[in-house]
Design a protein around this motif. Structure first.
Motif, short mmCIF file in Angstrom:
data_model
loop_
_atom_site.label_atom_id
_atom_site.label_comp_id
_atom_site.label_asym_id
_atom_site.label_seq_id
_atom_site.Cartn_x
_atom_site.Cartn_y
_atom_site.Cartn_z
N ALA A 12 0.83 -1.21 0.00
CA ALA A 12 0.00 0.00 0.00
C ALA A 12 0.86 1.25 0.00
O ALA A 12 0.57 2.23 -0.70
CB ALA A 12 -0.93 0.00 1.21
N GLY A 13 1.95 1.23 0.78
CA GLY A 13 2.86 2.37 0.80
C GLY A 13 3.51 2.60 -0.55
O GLY A 13 3.66 3.74 -1.00
N LEU A 14 3.91 1.53 -1.22
CA LEU A 14 4.51 1.64 -2.55
C LEU A 14 3.51 2.21 -3.55
O LEU A 14 3.84 3.07 -4.35
CB LEU A 14 5.03 0.28 -3.01
N LEU A 15 2.26 1.74 -3.49
CA LEU A 15 1.24 2.27 -4.40
C LEU A 15 0.98 3.75 -4.15
O LEU A 15 0.86 4.53 -5.09
CB LEU A 15 -0.07 1.49 -4.26
N ALA A 16 0.94 4.15 -2.89
CA ALA A 16 0.74 5.57 -2.58
C ALA A 16 1.90 6.40 -3.09
O ALA A 16 1.72 7.47 -3.66
CB ALA A 16 0.57 5.76 -1.07
N ALA A 17 3.12 5.91 -2.88
CA ALA A 17 4.30 6.64 -3.35
C ALA A 17 4.31 6.72 -4.86
O ALA A 17 4.57 7.77 -5.43
CB ALA A 17 5.58 5.96 -2.86
N SER A 18 3.98 5.63 -5.53
CA SER A 18 4.01 5.65 -6.99
C SER A 18 2.94 6.57 -7.56
O SER A 18 3.17 7.24 -8.55
CB SER A 18 3.89 4.24 -7.56
N SER A 19 1.77 6.65 -6.91
CA SER A 19 0.74 7.55 -7.43
C SER A 19 1.12 9.00 -7.18
O SER A 19 0.85 9.88 -7.99
CB SER A 19 -0.62 7.22 -6.82
N ALA A 20 1.78 9.28 -6.05
CA ALA A 20 2.21 10.64 -5.76
C ALA A 20 3.26 11.12 -6.76
O ALA A 20 3.32 12.29 -7.12
CB ALA A 20 2.76 10.73 -4.34
N TRP A 21 4.12 10.21 -7.21
CA TRP A 21 5.19 10.57 -8.14
C TRP A 21 4.78 10.41 -9.59
O TRP A 21 5.51 10.80 -10.48
CB TRP A 21 6.43 9.72 -7.87
N THR A 24 5.20 13.02 -12.30
CA THR A 24 6.56 13.39 -12.66
C THR A 24 6.90 12.96 -14.09
O THR A 24 7.62 13.65 -14.78
CB THR A 24 7.55 12.75 -11.67
N CYS A 25 6.40 11.82 -14.52
CA CYS A 25 6.66 11.30 -15.86
C CYS A 25 5.38 11.39 -16.69
O CYS A 25 4.28 11.34 -16.14
CB CYS A 25 7.12 9.85 -15.77
N PRO A 26 5.52 11.48 -18.01
CA PRO A 26 4.34 11.55 -18.87
C PRO A 26 3.46 10.30 -18.75
O PRO A 26 3.93 9.23 -18.35
CB PRO A 26 4.93 11.64 -20.28
N ALA A 27 2.21 10.44 -19.13
CA ALA A 27 1.28 9.31 -19.13
C ALA A 27 1.88 8.19 -19.97
O ALA A 27 2.52 8.44 -20.99
CB ALA A 27 -0.06 9.74 -19.69
N GLY A 28 1.70 6.97 -19.53
CA GLY A 28 2.24 5.83 -20.26
C GLY A 28 3.65 5.46 -19.85
O GLY A 28 4.22 4.52 -20.39
N GLU A 29 4.21 6.19 -18.89
CA GLU A 29 5.56 5.89 -18.40
C GLU A 29 5.50 5.65 -16.89
O GLU A 29 4.61 6.14 -16.21
CB GLU A 29 6.52 7.03 -18.69
N ASP A 30 6.48 4.89 -16.41
CA ASP A 30 6.60 4.63 -14.99
C ASP A 30 7.71 5.49 -14.40
O ASP A 30 8.71 5.77 -15.06
CB ASP A 30 6.98 3.16 -14.75
N VAL A 31 7.54 5.90 -13.16
CA VAL A 31 8.59 6.62 -12.43
C VAL A 31 9.50 5.58 -11.79
O VAL A 31 9.06 4.82 -10.93
CB VAL A 31 7.99 7.52 -11.33
N LEU A 32 10.75 5.53 -12.22
CA LEU A 32 11.72 4.64 -11.59
C LEU A 32 12.32 5.29 -10.36
O LEU A 32 12.63 4.64 -9.38
CB LEU A 32 12.83 4.27 -12.58
N TRP A 33 12.52 6.59 -10.44
CA TRP A 33 13.06 7.37 -9.32
C TRP A 33 12.74 8.83 -9.57
O TRP A 33 12.70 9.29 -10.72
CB TRP A 33 14.58 7.19 -9.24
N SER A 34 12.48 9.56 -8.49
CA SER A 34 12.17 10.98 -8.62
C SER A 34 12.69 11.74 -7.42
O SER A 34 12.77 11.19 -6.32
CB SER A 34 10.65 11.17 -8.74
N CYS A 35 13.05 13.00 -7.66
CA CYS A 35 13.64 13.86 -6.64
C CYS A 35 13.04 15.26 -6.82
O CYS A 35 12.95 15.75 -7.94
CB CYS A 35 15.15 13.88 -6.86
N GLU A 36 12.65 15.86 -5.72
CA GLU A 36 12.13 17.23 -5.78
C GLU A 36 12.97 18.15 -4.92
O GLU A 36 13.36 17.80 -3.81
CB GLU A 36 10.67 17.27 -5.33
N THR A 37 13.23 19.35 -5.48
CA THR A 37 13.86 20.43 -4.72
C THR A 37 12.82 21.53 -4.60
O THR A 37 11.67 21.35 -5.00
CB THR A 37 15.12 20.94 -5.44
#
Length: 151
Positions: A12-21, A24-37
């Motif tokens: 559940a935590g992973l799904l929440a993190a992946s939906s929050a990020w 960051t990437c265009p539709a149809g792509e997965d976020v492998l890693w993301s960083c915000e400043t």
């Protein structure tokens, strides 16, 4: 035997993190890693079909809605472009763009960071305020292996 509640909570935590990020990437792509400043978002994005010889992985830097930098400029399969390394208490993805080298790092005890060097000298060190903390997850590691990003 692992506790099913613990596994369900982690999922559940992973799904929440992946939906929050996900934004960051265009539709149809997965976020492998993301960083915000404070002002920018840095992301490693992959097409759903990314593998050693198909699909693509791209590193992107965005400020607001404007994309400032993309590597590689043209989508290509990731093998030979990106290198994933898992260490004792951290992981990183690295790549080179001309004279510049990039290391996207994630440590277990700290927020992520990005180091950019030119000819061995640091030209930038970006400290993430928040990051997706996904480089050390088993599903991400397996995906990097399938994409030919490991040695």
């Amino acid at each position: 035997m692992p506790d099913r509640r613990l596994i369900a909570g982690a999922a559940a935590g992973l799904l929440a993190a992946s939906s929050a990020w996900a934004q960051t990437c265009p539709a149809g792509e997965d976020v492998l890693w993301s960083c915000e400043t404070r002002s920018k978002t840095y992301a490693l994005c992959a097409s759903k079909d990314a593998a050693r010889d198909r699909g693509h992985v791209q590193y992107r830097v965005r400020q607001g809605e404007r994309t400032e930098f993309v590597f590689p400029e043209q989508p290509r399969p990731p093998a030979g472009l990106f290198l994933y390394q898992l260490f004792n208490k951290s992981a990183q993805v690295s790549f080179a763009n001309g004279a510049y080298s990039y290391e996207l790092r994630e440590a277990m005890e700290a927020a992520g960071e990005i180091e950019v060097t030119r000819e061995g000298r640091r030209v930038a060190l970006v400290k993430c305020r928040t990051s997706s903390d996904t480089l050390t997850l088993t599903p991400t590691i397996r995906r990097f292996e399938a994409m030919g990003m490991t040695r």
